[in-house]
Design a protein around this motif. Structure first.
Motif, PDB file in Angstrom:
ATOM      1  N   CYS A 112       0.660  -1.701  -0.365  1.00 44.68           N
ATOM      2  CA  CYS A 112       0.145   0.396  -0.141  1.00 44.68           C
ATOM      3  C   CYS A 112       1.051   1.145  -0.241  1.00 44.68           C
ATOM      4  CB  CYS A 112      -1.242  -0.345   1.191  1.00 44.68           C
ATOM      5  SG  CYS A 112      -2.424  -0.766   0.762  1.00 44.68           S
ATOM      6  N   LYS A 113       1.733   1.646   0.820  1.00 45.52           N
ATOM      7  CA  LYS A 113       2.418   2.561   1.218  1.00 45.52           C
ATOM      8  C   LYS A 113       3.734   2.325  -0.256  1.00 45.52           C
ATOM      9  CE  LYS A 113       1.820   3.501   5.138  1.00 45.52           C
ATOM     10  NZ  LYS A 113       0.507   3.180   5.931  1.00 45.52           N
ATOM     11  N   LEU A 114       3.960   1.898  -1.858  1.00 49.37           N
ATOM     12  CA  LEU A 114       4.856   1.968  -2.373  1.00 49.37           C
ATOM     13  C   LEU A 114       3.537   2.319  -3.345  1.00 49.37           C
ATOM     14  CD1 LEU A 114       7.173   1.414  -4.043  1.00 49.37           C
ATOM     15  CD2 LEU A 114       6.829  -0.999  -3.962  1.00 49.37           C
ATOM     16  N   ALA A 139       4.652   0.389  17.570  1.00 48.75           N
ATOM     17  CA  ALA A 139       4.664  -0.286  15.642  1.00 48.75           C
ATOM     18  C   ALA A 139       4.833   0.011  14.591  1.00 48.75           C
ATOM     19  CB  ALA A 139       3.559  -2.068  16.147  1.00 48.75           C
ATOM     20  N   SER A 140       3.651   1.376  14.632  1.00 46.31           N
ATOM     21  CA  SER A 140       3.512   1.959  13.404  1.00 46.31           C
ATOM     22  C   SER A 140       5.023   3.519  13.207  1.00 46.31           C
ATOM     23  CB  SER A 140       2.895   3.230  13.609  1.00 46.31           C
ATOM     24  OG  SER A 140       2.598   4.093  12.795  1.00 46.31           O
ATOM     25  N   GLN A 141       5.066   3.984  14.496  1.00 48.22           N
ATOM     26  CA  GLN A 141       6.362   4.071  14.742  1.00 48.22           C
ATOM     27  C   GLN A 141       7.263   3.246  13.184  1.00 48.22           C
ATOM     28  OE1 GLN A 141       8.268   6.808  17.057  1.00 48.22           O
ATOM     29  NE2 GLN A 141       5.946   6.485  18.214  1.00 48.22           N
ATOM     30  N   ALA A 142       7.983   2.191  13.996  1.00 48.91           N
ATOM     31  CA  ALA A 142       9.025   1.508  13.414  1.00 48.91           C
ATOM     32  C   ALA A 142       8.729   1.018  11.545  1.00 48.91           C
ATOM     33  CB  ALA A 142       8.933   0.443  14.172  1.00 48.91           C
ATOM     34  N   ALA A 143       7.764   0.978  11.323  1.00 46.22           N
ATOM     35  CA  ALA A 143       6.872   0.166  10.025  1.00 46.22           C
ATOM     36  C   ALA A 143       6.977   1.904   9.518  1.00 46.22           C
ATOM     37  CB  ALA A 143       5.839   0.399  10.809  1.00 46.22           C
ATOM     38  N   ILE A 144       7.082   3.275   9.985  1.00 47.92           N
ATOM     39  CA  ILE A 144       7.163   4.271   8.614  1.00 47.92           C
ATOM     40  C   ILE A 144       8.808   4.591   8.971  1.00 47.92           C
ATOM     41  CG2 ILE A 144       7.424   6.828   9.145  1.00 47.92           C
ATOM     42  CD1 ILE A 144       3.917   6.721  10.194  1.00 47.92           C
ATOM     43  N   GLU A 145       9.738   5.085   9.557  1.00 44.05           N
ATOM     44  CA  GLU A 145      10.778   4.483   9.515  1.00 44.05           C
ATOM     45  C   GLU A 145      11.748   3.718   8.826  1.00 44.05           C
ATOM     46  OE1 GLU A 145      11.854   4.587  13.928  1.00 44.05           O
ATOM     47  OE2 GLU A 145      11.204   6.519  14.116  1.00 44.05           O
ATOM     48  N   ARG A 146      11.010   2.367   9.284  1.00 48.64           N
ATOM     49  CA  ARG A 146      11.103   1.833   7.771  1.00 48.64           C
ATOM     50  C   ARG A 146      11.370   1.166   6.266  1.00 48.64           C
ATOM     51  NH1 ARG A 146       8.958  -2.762  11.658  1.00 48.64           N
ATOM     52  NH2 ARG A 146       7.195  -2.573  10.329  1.00 48.64           N
ATOM     53  N   LEU A 147       9.912   2.753   6.148  1.00 45.79           N
ATOM     54  CA  LEU A 147      10.300   3.130   4.788  1.00 45.79           C
ATOM     55  C   LEU A 147      10.671   3.653   4.327  1.00 45.79           C
ATOM     56  CD1 LEU A 147       6.314   4.654   5.047  1.00 45.79           C
ATOM     57  CD2 LEU A 147       7.420   2.266   3.943  1.00 45.79           C
ATOM     58  N   GLY A 148      12.043   4.513   4.949  1.00 37.77           N
ATOM     59  CA  GLY A 148      13.224   5.443   4.963  1.00 37.77           C
ATOM     60  C   GLY A 148      12.912   6.824   5.077  1.00 37.77           C
ATOM     61  N   ALA A 149      11.283   7.000   5.264  1.00 36.06           N
ATOM     62  CA  ALA A 149      11.117   8.167   6.152  1.00 36.06           C
ATOM     63  C   ALA A 149      11.787   9.191   7.341  1.00 36.06           C
ATOM     64  CB  ALA A 149       9.975   8.562   6.566  1.00 36.06           C
ATOM     65  N   GLU A 178      14.608  11.968  -2.297  1.00 37.24           N
ATOM     66  CA  GLU A 178      14.727  10.774  -1.412  1.00 37.24           C
ATOM     67  C   GLU A 178      14.030   9.795  -1.628  1.00 37.24           C
ATOM     68  OE1 GLU A 178      15.162  13.656   2.368  1.00 37.24           O
ATOM     69  OE2 GLU A 178      13.412  12.615   2.666  1.00 37.24           O
ATOM     70  N   TRP A 179      13.046   9.692  -2.760  1.00 38.25           N
ATOM     71  CA  TRP A 179      12.040   8.994  -3.438  1.00 38.25           C
ATOM     72  C   TRP A 179      12.453   7.735  -3.630  1.00 38.25           C
ATOM     73  CZ3 TRP A 179       8.463   5.591  -2.683  1.00 38.25           C
ATOM     74  CH2 TRP A 179       7.874   5.237  -3.666  1.00 38.25           C
ATOM     75  N   HIS A 180      13.940   8.626  -4.453  1.00 39.00           N
ATOM     76  CA  HIS A 180      13.810   7.150  -5.567  1.00 39.00           C
ATOM     77  C   HIS A 180      14.674   5.988  -5.002  1.00 39.00           C
ATOM     78  CE1 HIS A 180      15.985   4.975  -9.209  1.00 39.00           C
ATOM     79  NE2 HIS A 180      17.468   4.906  -8.158  1.00 39.00           N
ATOM     80  N   GLY A 181      15.285   6.547  -4.044  1.00 44.00           N
ATOM     81  CA  GLY A 181      16.214   5.339  -3.498  1.00 44.00           C
ATOM     82  C   GLY A 181      15.291   4.862  -2.117  1.00 44.00           C
ATOM     83  N   ILE A 182      14.081   4.968  -1.840  1.00 44.35           N
ATOM     84  CA  ILE A 182      13.274   4.786  -0.667  1.00 44.35           C
ATOM     85  C   ILE A 182      12.561   3.743  -1.887  1.00 44.35           C
ATOM     86  CG2 ILE A 182      11.304   5.041   0.213  1.00 44.35           C
ATOM     87  CD1 ILE A 182      11.993   7.896   1.607  1.00 44.35           C
ATOM     88  N   GLU A 183      11.590   4.072  -3.006  1.00 42.63           N
ATOM     89  CA  GLU A 183      11.647   3.157  -4.008  1.00 42.63           C
ATOM     90  C   GLU A 183      11.813   1.916  -4.432  1.00 42.63           C
ATOM     91  OE1 GLU A 183       8.602   3.639  -7.845  1.00 42.63           O
ATOM     92  OE2 GLU A 183      10.762   4.818  -7.661  1.00 42.63           O
ATOM     93  N   SER A 184      13.486   2.336  -4.558  1.00 41.79           N
ATOM     94  CA  SER A 184      14.376   0.399  -4.939  1.00 41.79           C
ATOM     95  C   SER A 184      14.551  -0.113  -3.527  1.00 41.79           C
ATOM     96  CB  SER A 184      15.719   0.960  -5.301  1.00 41.79           C
ATOM     97  OG  SER A 184      15.523   1.954  -5.902  1.00 41.79           O
ATOM     98  N   ALA A 185      14.323   0.545  -2.436  1.00 41.96           N
ATOM     99  CA  ALA A 185      14.423  -0.352  -1.150  1.00 41.96           C
ATOM    100  C   ALA A 185      13.084  -1.002  -0.782  1.00 41.96           C
ATOM    101  CB  ALA A 185      14.959   0.896   0.074  1.00 41.96           C
ATOM    102  N   LEU A 186      12.064   0.010  -1.287  1.00 36.57           N
ATOM    103  CA  LEU A 186      10.243  -0.925  -0.459  1.00 36.57           C
ATOM    104  C   LEU A 186      10.473  -1.959  -2.212  1.00 36.57           C
ATOM    105  CD1 LEU A 186       7.957   2.487  -0.128  1.00 36.57           C
ATOM    106  CD2 LEU A 186       9.351   0.416   1.506  1.00 36.57           C
TER     107      LEU A 186
END
Length: 196
Positions: A112-114, A139-149, A178-186
């Motif tokens: 969904c986030k991707l 848990a939500s903070q960890a999930a957001i941080e895993r996105l790379g935000a 920052e999006w290109h690197g985050i998109e690749s990681a996701l």
């Protein structure tokens, strides 16, 4: 200037379609899965509140709400939204997100986030996408941080919880640069999840 319009998005068997009253039975079942409306650190409607929840989502200014659907079975897994849409500065936030307990930690949130981030940056032309959560929702903070935000800060004494206490709100953002690197990681993470 961005223009956010209703759209249906699909990825990895997950479909985001504009939220509608017809999704109420599925959202009720999703809320009942794990009785997630009882959680203190997020706001999920109780089964009897789903119709009002949908009505509020559809009439809230600067919000586009989605039902999260299993594309194979058609089951409603939860909901998410673009909100606090600010066309004049090309900004949206992603939030009002919750999933049935059985769909958490399953790759649904990453998909969904991707989809929402890719649509925001690649199609709408956003310069920034924000996310926020309760300071006690680790848990939500960890999930957001895993996105790379990026964690921008905390707004203290910001919003009421359903139990009457007042939460602090943790604010995050992702900038276009920052999006290109985050998109690749996701995308890599989803490939790993699919192979697990």
């Amino acid at each position: 200037m961005i223009e956010v319009q209703a759209v249906t998005l699909k990825l990895n068997g997950v479909r985001l379609e504009p939220l509608a009253p017809a999704h109420a039975p599925g959202l009720r079942a999703a809320a009942e899965d794990g009785q997630i409306w009882k959680l203190r650190v997020t706001w999920v409607p109780g089964p009897e509140q789903v119709d009002d929840y949908i009505g509020a989502a559809l009439t809230m200014p600067n919000r586009l709400a989605f039902a999260v659907i299993d594309d194979d079975s058609g089951a409603v897994m939860g909901t998410t939204s673009y909100h606090d849409i600010m066309p004049e500065i090309d900004r949206v936030e992603i939030g009002h997100t919750w999933y049935a307990k059985s769909r958490q930690r399953s790759g649904v949130n990453t998909s969904c986030k991707l989809m929402l981030l890719a649509h925001a940056f690649n199609t709408l032309g956003c310069e920034v996408v924000g996310l926020r959560t309760d300071n006690l929702n680790h848990a939500s903070q960890a999930a957001i941080e895993r996105l790379g935000a990026h964690k921008d800060g905390v707004i203290r004494h910001h919003a009421a919880r359903r139990d009457g206490s007042v939460r602090d709100t943790v604010i995050y953002s992702i900038l276009r640069g920052e999006w290109h690197g985050i998109e690749s990681a996701l995308r890599d993470r989803l490939q790993l999840h699919a192979g697990a």
